[in-house]
Design an enzyme around this catalytic site. Structure first.
Site, PDB file in Angstrom:
ATOM      1  N   GLU A  52      -1.416 -11.150   7.854  1.00  0.00           N
ATOM      2  CA  GLU A  52      -0.709 -12.313   8.792  1.00  0.00           C
ATOM      3  C   GLU A  52       0.812 -12.371   8.788  1.00  0.00           C
ATOM      4  O   GLU A  52       1.198 -12.634   7.537  1.00  0.00           O
ATOM      5  CB  GLU A  52      -1.576 -13.559   8.866  1.00  0.00           C
ATOM      6  CG  GLU A  52      -0.745 -14.787   9.658  1.00  0.00           C
ATOM      7  CD  GLU A  52      -1.675 -16.080   9.619  1.00  0.00           C
ATOM      8  OE1 GLU A  52      -2.621 -16.129   9.256  1.00  0.00           O
ATOM      9  OE2 GLU A  52      -0.804 -17.068  10.039  1.00  0.00           O
ATOM     10  N   HIS A  90       7.331 -18.143  13.092  1.00  0.00           N
ATOM     11  CA  HIS A  90       6.055 -17.494  13.278  1.00  0.00           C
ATOM     12  C   HIS A  90       6.385 -16.147  14.223  1.00  0.00           C
ATOM     13  O   HIS A  90       5.949 -15.070  13.977  1.00  0.00           O
ATOM     14  CB  HIS A  90       4.913 -18.153  13.654  1.00  0.00           C
ATOM     15  CG  HIS A  90       3.609 -17.479  13.642  1.00  0.00           C
ATOM     16  ND1 HIS A  90       3.004 -16.982  12.523  1.00  0.00           N
ATOM     17  CD2 HIS A  90       2.858 -16.840  14.627  1.00  0.00           C
ATOM     18  CE1 HIS A  90       1.782 -16.394  12.592  1.00  0.00           C
ATOM     19  NE2 HIS A  90       1.661 -16.172  14.018  1.00  0.00           N
TER      20      HIS A  90
HETATM   21  C1  MEV Z   1      -1.387 -20.470  10.175  1.00  0.00           C
HETATM   22  O1  MEV Z   1      -1.879 -19.354   9.867  1.00  0.00           O
HETATM   23  C2  MEV Z   1      -1.567 -21.468   9.422  1.00  0.00           C
HETATM   24  C3  MEV Z   1      -0.947 -22.962   9.884  1.00  0.00           C
HETATM   25  O2  MEV Z   1      -1.844 -22.994  10.961  1.00  0.00           O
HETATM   26  C4  MEV Z   1      -1.183 -23.942   8.828  1.00  0.00           C
HETATM   27  C5  MEV Z   1      -0.935 -25.510   8.925  1.00  0.00           C
HETATM   28  O3  MEV Z   1      -1.002 -25.898  10.325  1.00  0.00           O
HETATM   29  O4  MEV Z   1      -0.730 -26.279   8.315  1.00  0.00           O
HETATM   30  C6  MEV Z   1       0.806 -22.607  10.049  1.00  0.00           C
END
Ligand code: MEV
Length: 437
Positions: A84, A388
């Site tokens: 990821e 992201h």
């Molecule tokens: C994504 O892989 C993980 C998150 O959703 C964790 C979170 O929301 O704390 C970013």
């Protein structure tokens, strides 16, 4: 299509040939695709082939590193195997942030592992209990050969108990055993001891005067190890929480603590919150050749230990100090299993300075805490998508089969723009001068 008999007996090439005929209309290019992931060194490939059964090729995951982890005053560069995007970046960013604020303080709370012989007994509980008390030592003595190596390493069986579970199910009992497994994860050791206990139980009760029928249902370790627990913590004066120009340190601290509270009281949020923690933890578990399914299963049971699924991390603001911590059960090993076999796993252990199991537990807990800090920091400030999608941009460009030059141009163009799948496809088509499909 016909089911196949004796698949496991076929050679690797034979298995692939069958797959190609059965699922790829005899397309012989498939073998080249699979072979392109075979290791060039036949010996290394054979090692991988033999880790599991019916191996046809290798499944690649990237191995990244998150440097600058100050853990109890020592610097670590943590290896992470994960697919990821943005996980490694978030972890590294948190490590650097806390590097300048005292780093991660970690400690081992306990290292106990457990396993059970689950059995039925139709006789009287009190009689069984006295028999067990009288014969407890025979279980320890009867496994002394199995435990001798482990005892030499400081581990072994630390407790044996008969547990009456008849309130849950008629005639259901457990012989519960507690273990210390030194630097091994200990699954094979524990399961071997349990199977031996079941034989001792069967033969002992057989020759006893006790009236009743015994049936051993199963012997297995428990992956729930709430007393194999590690803690990692970060803390600093609130005034040092200058994470983003758009938010004051006080506002950030309060929002952060509120976000953790929400994950503590609301299972919908807790699940995603803990998923983020496991992004960090699983990546190190995998890189160090440990069992991420066991660690996952345990973490989530632990997160539900009071009957509701809750956050694995906690945070507080007290006397102008912000403190953020995790307590999590992590049953890991640094010897045995894949640790001494898999070349990349070996490299990861070397990179970490060949830690023992307790040290590795602390490194992994720090990675989980860092990951969660990074995620919650983004969530309560810029939002998660900004960072992201910036990382995901490259995945989108790779999907579009962009050239290296096209990637550079488009990445530059998105430095100041919001990344979305559509926006990237539009920019790519414009650059190539083709119509957007
Ligand atoms: C994504 O892989 C993980 C998150 O959703 C964790 C979170 O929301 O704390 C970013």
């Amino acid at each position: 299509m016909e089911p196949i008999k004796g698949f496991s007996k076929l050679s690797k090439e034979g298995k692939i040939e069958w797959l190609i005929n059965a699922y790829f209309n005899g397309d012989s290019t498939v073998i080249e695709r699979l072979k392109s992931y075979w290791h060039a060194d036949g010996k290394v490939q054979k090692l991988h082939d033999e880790f599991i059964e019916n191996t046809i090729t290798n499944f690649y995951l990237p191995l990244g590193v998150a440097p600058n982890f100050n853990i109890n005053g020592k610097l670590f560069c943590i290896p992470m195997a994960i697919e990821e995007s943005s996980v490694v970046a978030a972890c590294a960013k948190s490590a650097t942030f806390w590097l300048e604020r005292g780093g991660f303080k970690t400690s081992i709370i306990s290292t106990k592992k457990v396993g059970h012989v689950h059995f039925s007994w139709s006789g009287d509980y009190e009689e069984l209990n006295s028999w067990f008390d009288e014969h407890k030592q025979s279980f320890v003595d009867g496994t002394s050969e199995l435990t001798s190596n482990m005892r030499a390493r400081g581990g072994g069986i630390t407790n044996l108990q008969l547990i009456n579970k008849t309130e849950l199910d008629e005639g259901y009992y457990q012989l519960m055993a507690e273990f210390q497994t030194a630097d091994a994860m200990g699954a094979n050791f524990i399961n071997s001891c349990l199977e031996e206990f079941s034989k001792i139980l069967e033969s002992g009760l057989d020759v006893s005067e006790l009236e009743g029928e015994l049936e051993v249902i199963m012997c297995i370790l428990s992956n729930y190890t709430p007393e194999c627990l590690v803690r990692a913590e970060v803390s600093c004066p609130i005034s040092e929480l200058n994470v983003d120009p758009g938010i004051s340190p006080e506002e950030f601290a309060n929002k952060f603590v509120r976000a953790i509270k929400i994950a503590t009281i609301e299972p919908y949020r807790a699940t995603t919150h803990n998923k983020g923690i496991m992004n960090g933890i699983d990546a190190v578990i995998l890189a160090t050749g440990n069992d991420f399914r066991a660690v996952e299963a345990c973490a989530h049971t632990y997160a539900s230990r009071d009957g509701q699924y809750r956050s694995l991390t906690s945070a507080r603001v007290e006397d102008d100090t912000f403190t953020f911590w995790i307590e999590i059960p992590l049953a890991v090993g640094t010897v045995g299993g894949l640790t001494g076999l898999h070349p990349t796993v070996k490299f990861c252990h070397e990179l970490l300075g060949n830690p023992n199991a307790e040290q590795l537990m602390q490194i992994i807990a720090a990675a989980g805490l860092a990951q969660n800090f990074g995620a919650v920091r983004s969530l309560v400030t810029t939002g998660i998508q900004k960072g992201h999608m910036k990382m995901h941009l490259l995945n989108i460009l790779n999907q579009l089969e962009a050239t290296e030059q096209e990637k550079i141009t488009i990445q530059k163009a998105f430095e100041t723009k919001v990344v979305s799948h559509k926006a990237v496809v539009d920019a790519f088509c414009k650059l190539r001068g083709v119509n957007n499909p």
